[in-house]
Design a protein around this motif. Structure first.
Motif, PDB file in Angstrom:
ATOM      1  N   GLY A  38      45.083  32.184   7.932  1.00 29.91           N
ATOM      2  CA  GLY A  38      44.588  31.205   6.970  1.00 29.91           C
ATOM      3  C   GLY A  38      43.209  30.668   7.304  1.00 29.91           C
ATOM      4  O   GLY A  38      42.307  31.413   7.671  1.00 29.91           O
ATOM      5  N   GLN A  39      43.046  29.360   7.183  1.00 27.88           N
ATOM      6  CA  GLN A  39      41.756  28.719   7.399  1.00 27.88           C
ATOM      7  C   GLN A  39      41.270  28.886   8.830  1.00 27.88           C
ATOM      8  O   GLN A  39      40.079  29.026   9.072  1.00 27.88           O
ATOM      9  CB  GLN A  39      41.818  27.228   7.046  1.00 27.88           C
ATOM     10  CG  GLN A  39      40.450  26.559   7.021  1.00 27.88           C
ATOM     11  CD  GLN A  39      39.506  27.194   6.005  1.00 27.88           C
ATOM     12  OE1 GLN A  39      39.884  27.415   4.862  1.00 27.88           O
ATOM     13  NE2 GLN A  39      38.291  27.504   6.421  1.00 27.88           N
ATOM     14  N   GLY A  40      42.193  28.914   9.791  1.00 32.01           N
ATOM     15  CA  GLY A  40      41.805  29.136  11.182  1.00 32.01           C
ATOM     16  C   GLY A  40      41.118  30.479  11.368  1.00 32.01           C
ATOM     17  O   GLY A  40      40.110  30.590  12.069  1.00 32.01           O
ATOM     18  N   LEU A  41      41.637  31.519  10.708  1.00 33.47           N
ATOM     19  CA  LEU A  41      41.031  32.844  10.792  1.00 33.47           C
ATOM     20  C   LEU A  41      39.658  32.853  10.133  1.00 33.47           C
ATOM     21  O   LEU A  41      38.699  33.402  10.686  1.00 33.47           O
ATOM     22  CB  LEU A  41      41.945  33.889  10.157  1.00 33.47           C
ATOM     23  CG  LEU A  41      41.417  35.320  10.147  1.00 33.47           C
ATOM     24  CD1 LEU A  41      41.143  35.808  11.566  1.00 33.47           C
ATOM     25  CD2 LEU A  41      42.390  36.240   9.439  1.00 33.47           C
ATOM     26  N   VAL A  42      39.562  32.241   8.971  1.00 33.68           N
ATOM     27  CA  VAL A  42      38.268  32.152   8.281  1.00 33.68           C
ATOM     28  C   VAL A  42      37.256  31.426   9.170  1.00 33.68           C
ATOM     29  O   VAL A  42      36.119  31.887   9.345  1.00 33.68           O
ATOM     30  CB  VAL A  42      38.418  31.434   6.919  1.00 33.68           C
ATOM     31  CG1 VAL A  42      37.061  31.143   6.291  1.00 33.68           C
ATOM     32  CG2 VAL A  42      39.280  32.259   5.979  1.00 33.68           C
ATOM     33  N   ASP A  43      37.668  30.315   9.764  1.00 31.51           N
ATOM     34  CA  ASP A  43      36.772  29.549  10.638  1.00 31.51           C
ATOM     35  C   ASP A  43      36.368  30.360  11.868  1.00 31.51           C
ATOM     36  O   ASP A  43      35.216  30.309  12.304  1.00 31.51           O
ATOM     37  CB  ASP A  43      37.428  28.241  11.073  1.00 31.51           C
ATOM     38  CG  ASP A  43      37.614  27.279   9.912  1.00 31.51           C
ATOM     39  OD1 ASP A  43      37.006  27.495   8.841  1.00 31.51           O
ATOM     40  OD2 ASP A  43      38.381  26.312  10.083  1.00 31.51           O
ATOM     41  N   LEU A  44      37.307  31.111  12.440  1.00 29.29           N
ATOM     42  CA  LEU A  44      37.008  31.934  13.612  1.00 29.29           C
ATOM     43  C   LEU A  44      35.985  33.015  13.271  1.00 29.29           C
ATOM     44  O   LEU A  44      35.011  33.215  14.000  1.00 29.29           O
ATOM     45  CB  LEU A  44      38.284  32.572  14.165  1.00 29.29           C
ATOM     46  CG  LEU A  44      38.107  33.543  15.329  1.00 29.29           C
ATOM     47  CD1 LEU A  44      37.464  32.853  16.529  1.00 29.29           C
ATOM     48  CD2 LEU A  44      39.434  34.166  15.704  1.00 29.29           C
ATOM     49  N   LEU A  45      36.193  33.706  12.165  1.00 26.17           N
ATOM     50  CA  LEU A  45      35.253  34.765  11.775  1.00 26.17           C
ATOM     51  C   LEU A  45      33.880  34.194  11.424  1.00 26.17           C
ATOM     52  O   LEU A  45      32.851  34.785  11.775  1.00 26.17           O
ATOM     53  CB  LEU A  45      35.837  35.579  10.624  1.00 26.17           C
ATOM     54  CG  LEU A  45      37.109  36.358  10.958  1.00 26.17           C
ATOM     55  CD1 LEU A  45      37.675  37.021   9.715  1.00 26.17           C
ATOM     56  CD2 LEU A  45      36.866  37.366  12.063  1.00 26.17           C
ATOM     57  N   ASP A  46      33.848  33.061  10.745  1.00 27.57           N
ATOM     58  CA  ASP A  46      32.566  32.411  10.444  1.00 27.57           C
ATOM     59  C   ASP A  46      31.854  31.995  11.724  1.00 27.57           C
ATOM     60  O   ASP A  46      30.639  32.162  11.861  1.00 27.57           O
ATOM     61  CB  ASP A  46      32.769  31.180   9.557  1.00 27.57           C
ATOM     62  CG  ASP A  46      33.131  31.532   8.122  1.00 27.57           C
ATOM     63  OD1 ASP A  46      32.950  32.705   7.725  1.00 27.57           O
ATOM     64  OD2 ASP A  46      33.624  30.629   7.417  1.00 27.57           O
ATOM     65  N   TYR A  47      32.606  31.467  12.677  1.00 32.23           N
ATOM     66  CA  TYR A  47      32.045  31.040  13.953  1.00 32.23           C
ATOM     67  C   TYR A  47      31.429  32.230  14.698  1.00 32.23           C
ATOM     68  O   TYR A  47      30.319  32.155  15.212  1.00 32.23           O
ATOM     69  CB  TYR A  47      33.149  30.393  14.793  1.00 32.23           C
ATOM     70  CG  TYR A  47      32.728  29.984  16.175  1.00 32.23           C
ATOM     71  CD1 TYR A  47      32.010  28.818  16.390  1.00 32.23           C
ATOM     72  CD2 TYR A  47      33.060  30.761  17.272  1.00 32.23           C
ATOM     73  CE1 TYR A  47      31.631  28.437  17.667  1.00 32.23           C
ATOM     74  CE2 TYR A  47      32.686  30.387  18.547  1.00 32.23           C
ATOM     75  CZ  TYR A  47      31.974  29.228  18.746  1.00 32.23           C
ATOM     76  OH  TYR A  47      31.594  28.873  20.004  1.00 32.23           O
ATOM     77  N   ALA A  48      32.168  33.343  14.743  1.00 32.32           N
ATOM     78  CA  ALA A  48      31.667  34.542  15.410  1.00 32.32           C
ATOM     79  C   ALA A  48      30.385  35.036  14.745  1.00 32.32           C
ATOM     80  O   ALA A  48      29.426  35.412  15.421  1.00 32.32           O
ATOM     81  CB  ALA A  48      32.731  35.633  15.395  1.00 32.32           C
TER      82      ALA A  48
END
Length: 87
Positions: A38-48
């Motif tokens: 969910g949002q955690g995955l989206v945030d992780l990929l955006d962060y990377a």
């Protein structure tokens, strides 16, 4: 075999994180240890993407490879994506 896998994953993580300050304690607050969706995955990929590093993905076929990959990710202090398939 397990040591070889851990070494390979460690090298992948070191290469992916080279020149960044991306470690597990600096990841977005929505990213918790364990399975990220969910949002955690989206945030992780955006962060990377913002930090300019790749998150290595490893295909897992047995318990040796998953243990080695998780140990290597923990030692490197970075995220890792795992997929599972039948050996």
């Amino acid at each position: 075999m397990r040591t070889m896998i851990a070494r390979f994953v460690s090298l992948m993580l070191a290469s992916a994180l080279a020149g960044t300050q991306a470690t597990a304690d600096r990841l977005p607050s929505t990213v918790k240890p364990g399975v990220v969706t969910g949002q955690g995955l989206v945030d992780l990929l955006d962060y990377a993407q913002r930090k300019g590093f790749a998150i290595p993905g490893v295909n897992i076929v047995g318990t040796n490879s998953i243990n080695a990959c998780l140990e290597a990710a923990a030692q490197a202090g970075g995220p890792i994506m795992v997929t599972f398939s039948r050996g």
